[in-house]
Design an enzyme around this catalytic site. Structure first.
Site, mmCIF file in Angstrom:
data_model
loop_
_atom_site.group_PDB
_atom_site.id
_atom_site.type_symbol
_atom_site.label_atom_id
_atom_site.label_comp_id
_atom_site.label_asym_id
_atom_site.label_seq_id
_atom_site.Cartn_x
_atom_site.Cartn_y
_atom_site.Cartn_z
ATOM 1 N N ARG A 220 0.859 -1.176 0.000
ATOM 2 C CA ARG A 220 0.000 0.000 0.000
ATOM 3 C C ARG A 220 0.901 1.234 0.000
ATOM 4 O O ARG A 220 1.971 1.235 0.582
ATOM 5 C CB ARG A 220 -0.907 0.003 1.228
ATOM 6 N N GLY A 247 -8.553 2.704 -4.865
ATOM 7 C CA GLY A 247 -7.405 3.588 -4.676
ATOM 8 C C GLY A 247 -6.339 3.367 -5.732
ATOM 9 O O GLY A 247 -5.764 4.321 -6.275
ATOM 10 N N THR A 274 -11.189 -6.107 -5.656
ATOM 11 C CA THR A 274 -11.585 -5.881 -4.267
ATOM 12 C C THR A 274 -12.396 -7.075 -3.805
ATOM 13 O O THR A 274 -13.425 -7.399 -4.402
ATOM 14 C CB THR A 274 -12.393 -4.585 -4.091
ATOM 15 N N ASP A 276 -14.160 -7.218 -1.295
ATOM 16 C CA ASP A 276 -15.414 -6.747 -0.699
ATOM 17 C C ASP A 276 -16.520 -6.539 -1.724
ATOM 18 O O ASP A 276 -17.671 -6.312 -1.346
ATOM 19 C CB ASP A 276 -15.196 -5.424 0.039
ATOM 20 N N MET A 319 -15.042 -9.960 6.130
ATOM 21 C CA MET A 319 -14.568 -8.727 5.504
ATOM 22 C C MET A 319 -15.739 -7.894 4.983
ATOM 23 O O MET A 319 -16.790 -8.424 4.674
ATOM 24 C CB MET A 319 -13.605 -9.050 4.358
ATOM 25 N N GLY A 320 -15.497 -6.590 4.879
ATOM 26 C CA GLY A 320 -16.516 -5.656 4.401
ATOM 27 C C GLY A 320 -16.387 -4.341 5.127
ATOM 28 O O GLY A 320 -17.114 -4.069 6.079
ATOM 29 N N ARG A 321 -15.440 -3.508 4.677
ATOM 30 C CA ARG A 321 -15.185 -2.233 5.351
ATOM 31 C C ARG A 321 -16.391 -1.294 5.234
ATOM 32 O O ARG A 321 -16.840 -0.713 6.212
ATOM 33 C CB ARG A 321 -13.955 -1.547 4.747
ATOM 34 N N GLU A 375 -16.839 -6.384 9.018
ATOM 35 C CA GLU A 375 -15.866 -5.636 9.824
ATOM 36 C C GLU A 375 -16.189 -4.141 9.949
ATOM 37 O O GLU A 375 -15.781 -3.496 10.905
ATOM 38 C CB GLU A 375 -14.468 -5.788 9.233
ATOM 39 N N ARG A 435 -8.533 -14.259 2.397
ATOM 40 C CA ARG A 435 -7.756 -13.452 1.440
ATOM 41 C C ARG A 435 -6.636 -14.239 0.790
ATOM 42 O O ARG A 435 -6.260 -13.954 -0.357
ATOM 43 C CB ARG A 435 -7.139 -12.248 2.164
#
Length: 534
Positions: A220, A247, A274, A276, A319-321, A375, A435
């Protein structure tokens, strides 16, 4: 209908699809990318380019969206082409026409006028709406096989299918177009200027699809537009394949703009990634099916643990911002979940109709229960109860608190204080297991189609685009369309209703809140349609 920039040029009298193999006269009604460049902007390599700061925040030469209008409300949101800013490019016959593997295909080359509709459910008086250029091979290509020097980079978090996409880009370039020079950029964006590279051949990537992660490594941050484009220019790279989330795709968009500013014959293609599934426009992102399948295994384990003890609670964090797709689909697939909590659907803990009351009710009825939480759900509770500092990771994402562990402890504390019943709660967090696994059969096929579509696009001279299925048909989509917002679960839609029906949980919404939510979503939809009409 989706929003369209009011600054875009519309060709209203009659629709004619842009054909890069033809030369159209430049008129006021047919604005091309080179007409948007300021006169002070030199197209010579690196002219005036001494600032190595992030151009994402400072670039002022962003090209206008290419939008063509036709009859009955038809709008084509087109993608850039190399011929938009480089004149007199030569074309070559597509080598696929001599490829024996494709000789049996009746019509392999995509018609230049083929487009894909974003909205397929319409009424008789509806306008035709927004379309995207259909992906696939063209009869003419803008690169000769021995001219191509391609590179591949993976950025951001891990996701099932990364290695499959890498493999299929390499093998697709080699077997379909005879390209032999493909470079892997190691360690994400910073690998461009850190000189971390690995030559990629079909032999090197032969069995990497059987492994999780990415053989190129990832990271990142590390984004520096000038350094990245300098590296691309120095190495003689002319096709760039960038695999990453929103991003990363924003960064890819700025890289394309800088390449366009310098006038380089370099095609930039993005493959959206992604786990998600929060990228808009496309049907789904690769790795999502695999993630749901693996998440279901974790839910099954939680169910076994819960039903094996008295008042057992299996608590699974997935997962799942910002989007609860994995939690919702895994819940529907499992059918063993009693409560599914996602970021899009607020809930409360105490009081009538709250989560604690529902947990107690299910335990009394069934003797056990399974709860799934994304999450990003319930982060507002942690902000109130924990002195959390707003920290961000290197990609600019807000670092979330562990809602799964916090909520499981709150449930334990609640029943400990009540002293009505003793519970046995098992907390499972399979995030990194999901992941890191290889993609399943469905995602492997999907990754192949994504890779091939990207290859066909760059060989045909298209650039500054991302690729993905829109209503089942692969299309080339402008970068800005997939980075302008996030895809989220619509909690007033049928799919979320199916999830609630499966779990029999309350919506945790009061009638007043539900009415306000519907009004809010209708307002957003109407606003998007108004922008599109303008």
């Amino acid at each position: 209908m989706d929003s369209i920039s009011s600054s875009a040029s519309l060709i209203t009298p009659k629709f004619r699809c842009f054909d890069p193999t033809n030369t159209y006269p430049t008129t006021a009604k047919q604005r091309r990318y080179y007409s948007t460049l300021p006169s002070s902007c030199s197209t010579s390599p690196r002219a005036g380019n001494t600032d190595t700061t992030d151009v994402m925040a400072t670039s002022t030469t962003t090209a206008e969206p290419k939008i063509l209008a036709g009859n009955c409300g038809y709008l084509l949101e087109d993608v850039p082409h190399l011929s938009d800013y480089i004149h007199d490019l030569s074309t070559h016959p597509n080598p696929l026409q001599d490829n024996p593997s494709y000789s049996v295909v009746k019509q392999y080359f995509v018609n230049v006028d083929d487009t894909v509709a974003q909205k397929i459910v319409v009424q008789k008086d509806s306008s035709r709406g927004t379309h995207f250029r259909r992906a696939g091979p063209r009869q003419k290509v803008y690169f000769e096989s021995d001219e191509v020097h391609a590179c591949i980079v993976t950025c951001g978090g891990l996701c099932p299918g990364l290695n499959t996409v890498i493999r299929e880009i390499v093998c697709g370039l080699y077997h379909m177009y005879g390209v032999t020079r493909v470079l892997g950029i190691e360690g994400g964006y910073k690998g461009f200027y850190s000189r971390n590279t690995i030559p990629l051949t079909p032999k090197v990537v032969n069995d990497i699809h059987k492994r999780g992660g990415t053989i190129l490594g990832t990271s990142r941050g590390g984004y520096d537009t000038s350094k990245i484009v300098d590296s691309i220019q120095d190495r003689g790279i002319n096709q760039v394949y960038i695999i990453g989330g929103d991003g990363t795709q924003k960064g890819a968009s700025v890289i394309f703009e800088e390449i366009r500013r310098r006038g380089l014959k370099v095609a930039v293609a993005g493959i959206p990634k992604t786990v998600d599934n929060d990228i808009p426009v496309i049907d789904k992102s690769f790795g999502f099916d695999t993630a749901v399948e693996e998440a279901e295994r974790a839910i099954n384990a939680a169910h076994v643990e819960a039903e094996s003890v008295e008042n057992g609670i299996g608590f699974v964090k997935l997962m799942g911002r910002h989007s609860g797709f994995i939690a919702m689909y895994a819940t529907l697939a499992s059918r063993d979940v009693d409560c599914c909590l996602i970021p899009e659907s607020p809930f409360y803990l105490e009081g009538p109709g709250g989560l604690f009351e529902y947990v107690e009710k299910r335990l009394k009825e069934n003797g056990h229960m399974v709860t799934v939480v994304a999450e990003g759900a319930g982060q507002e509770f942690l902000s109130e109860n924990i002195c959390a500092i707003d920290k961000q990771d290197a990609s600019g994402n807000k670092q979330l608190q562990d809602v799964g562990f916090w909520l499981s402890q709150k449930i334990k504390e609640h029943f400990s204080k009540q002293q009505k019943m003793t519970i046995n709660l098992k907390y499972i967090d399979p995030t990194y297991m999901i992941r890191a696994i290889p993609s399943n059969a469905s995602d492997n096929v999907y990754c192949t189609l994504l890779a091939h579509s990207a290859i066909h696009g760059t060989m045909a001279g298209y650039t500054g685009f991302t690729v993905g299925p829109v209503n089942g048909r692969h299309a080339y989509i402008p970068f800005h369309r997939i980075t302008e917002r996030q895809n989220k679960v619509v909690i007033t839609d049928r799919m979320w209703a199916r999830c609630l029906s499966s779990t029999n949980q309350p919506s945790f919404f009061s009638p007043k809140q539900l009415s306000a939510k519907k009004a809010e979503e209708e307002l957003v939809e109407n606003h998007i349609e108004d922008l599109a009409i303008k």
